[in-house]
Design a protein around this motif. Structure first.
Motif, PDB file in Angstrom:
ATOM      1  N   LEU A 178       0.826  -1.210   0.000  1.00 39.43           N
ATOM      2  CA  LEU A 178       0.000   0.000   0.000  1.00 39.43           C
ATOM      3  C   LEU A 178       0.865   1.268   0.000  1.00 39.43           C
ATOM      4  O   LEU A 178       0.599   2.219  -0.744  1.00 39.43           O
ATOM      5  CB  LEU A 178      -0.931  -0.005   1.211  1.00 39.43           C
ATOM      6  CG  LEU A 178      -2.033  -1.072   1.206  1.00 39.43           C
ATOM      7  CD1 LEU A 178      -2.704  -1.161   2.564  1.00 39.43           C
ATOM      8  CD2 LEU A 178      -3.067  -0.752   0.120  1.00 39.43           C
ATOM      9  N   THR A 203      -1.169   6.731   4.466  1.00 42.54           N
ATOM     10  CA  THR A 203      -1.550   5.350   4.136  1.00 42.54           C
ATOM     11  C   THR A 203      -1.765   4.524   5.394  1.00 42.54           C
ATOM     12  O   THR A 203      -2.790   3.822   5.534  1.00 42.54           O
ATOM     13  CB  THR A 203      -0.460   4.690   3.269  1.00 42.54           C
ATOM     14  OG1 THR A 203      -0.305   5.433   2.060  1.00 42.54           O
ATOM     15  CG2 THR A 203      -0.826   3.246   2.945  1.00 42.54           C
ATOM     16  N   THR A 215      -8.674   0.947   1.200  1.00 43.92           N
ATOM     17  CA  THR A 215      -7.450   1.646   1.608  1.00 43.92           C
ATOM     18  C   THR A 215      -6.654   2.104   0.402  1.00 43.92           C
ATOM     19  O   THR A 215      -6.166   3.233   0.347  1.00 43.92           O
ATOM     20  CB  THR A 215      -6.562   0.732   2.482  1.00 43.92           C
ATOM     21  OG1 THR A 215      -7.306   0.292   3.609  1.00 43.92           O
ATOM     22  CG2 THR A 215      -5.319   1.473   2.948  1.00 43.92           C
ATOM     23  N   TYR A 244      -5.311   3.082   6.559  1.00 44.25           N
ATOM     24  CA  TYR A 244      -5.374   1.619   6.557  1.00 44.25           C
ATOM     25  C   TYR A 244      -5.926   1.084   7.867  1.00 44.25           C
ATOM     26  O   TYR A 244      -6.894   0.298   7.881  1.00 44.25           O
ATOM     27  CB  TYR A 244      -3.980   1.066   6.291  1.00 44.25           C
ATOM     28  CG  TYR A 244      -3.890  -0.446   6.273  1.00 44.25           C
ATOM     29  CD1 TYR A 244      -4.774  -1.223   5.532  1.00 44.25           C
ATOM     30  CD2 TYR A 244      -2.902  -1.103   7.006  1.00 44.25           C
ATOM     31  CE1 TYR A 244      -4.679  -2.600   5.501  1.00 44.25           C
ATOM     32  CE2 TYR A 244      -2.790  -2.493   6.984  1.00 44.25           C
ATOM     33  CZ  TYR A 244      -3.689  -3.232   6.242  1.00 44.25           C
ATOM     34  OH  TYR A 244      -3.598  -4.610   6.221  1.00 44.25           O
TER      35      TYR A 244
END
Length: 445
Positions: free
Chosen positions: A317, A431, A389, A435
């Motif tokens: 991610l 992130t 996400t 997340y």
């Protein structure tokens, strides 16, 4: 002609043959590059064989270390001959790179008139158009005939950096310009006033040199006239100087985008300690800023303990977000550099990047969700959490990537400063935060 052939003739003391082949087969730029690979004594011997004009041009294309080495090795007369053949702007560039004691010796080898011109150019700010201009241009009068203009070009053209565009002045004020092609293809009895172009493109001495280079590139000019605050012509910037400015600015931007301090020296010309000094500040900043990411992950230790497989998706991610942000920032920085994007375009840029982000995030989320299910890395809820996400991360990364360079430009900073290193750090923090917020909401942990 290659290095081996040069050394063969040099060691055989066939100096006349070597001089002839150098003049016939080697361009001064290529010769300057080849001299870097030779020993100091060999450089001096070869340089002394060159004719004055070729020696001056070769000297101009050398790096600063080689120049200083040659200056210390040449006699006063040899140095005077080289400096006499160099154009004013090239001489200024050399002087700006040399230590004070070397500059003093160079100035002593230059005649009083040229020294006065050099001192004038040295007074302009380092990043201004005035600092890179040359005063070697051809000025014509509007009442001249074409025949008289051709005669003047023949008389003075040899000592001018460019003759392809001549400038028409009246009491030093620029009133027109005329190309050599126009002069040579029209009747000799016509007046310069009748053939000159009065639609002038110019820059001023205090303008940024990068702006002057951009004007030359935009309009495809060979040279750009430079005017002072009284609109009198004082010099011109040629296309070769503009190319050098663009190269230097591009190198600086790339260095900053990669998290390096800009350095004018070559890779091998920079010492190990200088490389460390140029790289260490950004690396320290990035390392310490990663502490924030670590603190956020530490806050969600319980979630990771319950579902340890969640940690395996974080690098993917973060990497995807960082890449998306870098793509946007690179395009915006390029757009700012070439004039495609202006500061007041921020909303237009954001609107476009958000639409791009939504399409990209949808495709990547679907592909990644299918991958998770096929590889048995989780169920539908896991695929949903990762997909959401990723979508949020990509949108945030695109917005951050496109707005930070514009913000930097607005406050007077180099947009490249807001590039890869800083964007990656901000996207990583965003992130991880997004997340764990989504994961805890979906799995109630």
């Amino acid at each position: 002609m290659n290095k081996e052939r040069v050394l063969e003739l040099l060691h055989a003391h066939q100096y006349k043959k070597l001089k002839e082949e150098l003049e016939e087969q080697m361009h001064p730029v290529d010769l300057a590059e080849m001299l870097e690979e030779l020993e100091p004594l060999e450089r001096v011997l070869i340089f002394r064989l060159l004719a004055k004009e070729e020696a001056a041009e070769t000297f101009t294309n050398m790096n600063s270390d080689m120049r200083e080495e040659l200056i210390n090795a040449l006699t006063e007369q040899e140095l005077e001959e080289v400096m006499e053949e160099m154009y004013i702007d090239d001489t200024v560039d050399v002087l700006e790179e040399m230590p004070a004691n070397v500059v003093d010796r160079l100035l002593l080898s230059i005649d009083a008139e040229k020294r006065a011109q050099i001192n004038t150019l040295l007074q302009y700010p380092e990043d201004s158009a005035g600092s890179i201009m040359t005063v070697d241009y051809i000025a014509l009068r509007k009442e001249m005939t074409v025949q008289e203009a051709i005669l003047k070009i023949r008389q003075v053209g040899l000592n001018k950096e460019t003759i392809y565009t001549c400038y028409v002045t009246e009491k030093r004020r620029l009133i027109g310009q005329v190309d050599l092609k126009e002069i040579l293809t029209t009747s000799e009895s016509r007046l310069i006033e009748d053939v000159m172009d009065t639609n002038l493109i110019f820059a001023q001495t205090t303008d940024d040199k990068e702006d002057a280079a951009r004007i030359i590139n935009k309009y495809g000019l060979i040279a750009l006239p430079i005017l002072d605050h009284e609109m009198c012509m004082v010099g011109l910037v040629t296309v070769d100087d503009a190319m050098q400015v663009i190269q230097e600015e591009t190198t600086e931007d790339i260095s900053i985008m990669a998290g390096l301090s800009p350095n004018e020296d070559s890779y091998f010309g920079t010492t190990v300690f200088e490389h460390v000094k140029n790289r260490l500040p950004w690396l320290l900043f990035l390392m310490l800023s990663a502490t924030v990411t670590q603190m956020i992950m530490g806050h969600y230790e319980m979630a990771l303990a319950v579902m340890p497989q969640l940690a395996g998706f974080i690098p993917m991610l973060m990497g995807t977000g960082g890449n998306c942000g870098s793509q946007s920032s690179t395009l915006v920085i390029r757009g700012l550099a070439v004039g495609e994007i202006q500061l007041n375009d921020v909303l237009k840029v954001m609107f476009k990047e958000v639409r791009v982000a939504l399409i990209i995030s949808l495709i990547l989320s679907v592909v990644n969700g299918i991958r998770i299910l096929l590889m048995g890395q989780g169920g539908a809820l896991t695929a949903l959490a990762i997909g959401l996400t990723m979508a949020c991360t990509i949108v945030i990364a695109k917005i951050v990537g496109c707005t930070l360079p514009l913000f930097a430009k607005r406050v007077g900073l180099d947009p490249a400063i807001m590039a890869t290193p800083l964007i990656s750090t901000l996207v990583d923090i965003s992130t991880v935060t997004v997340y764990f917020a989504i994961v805890t909401a979906i799995f109630h942990i």
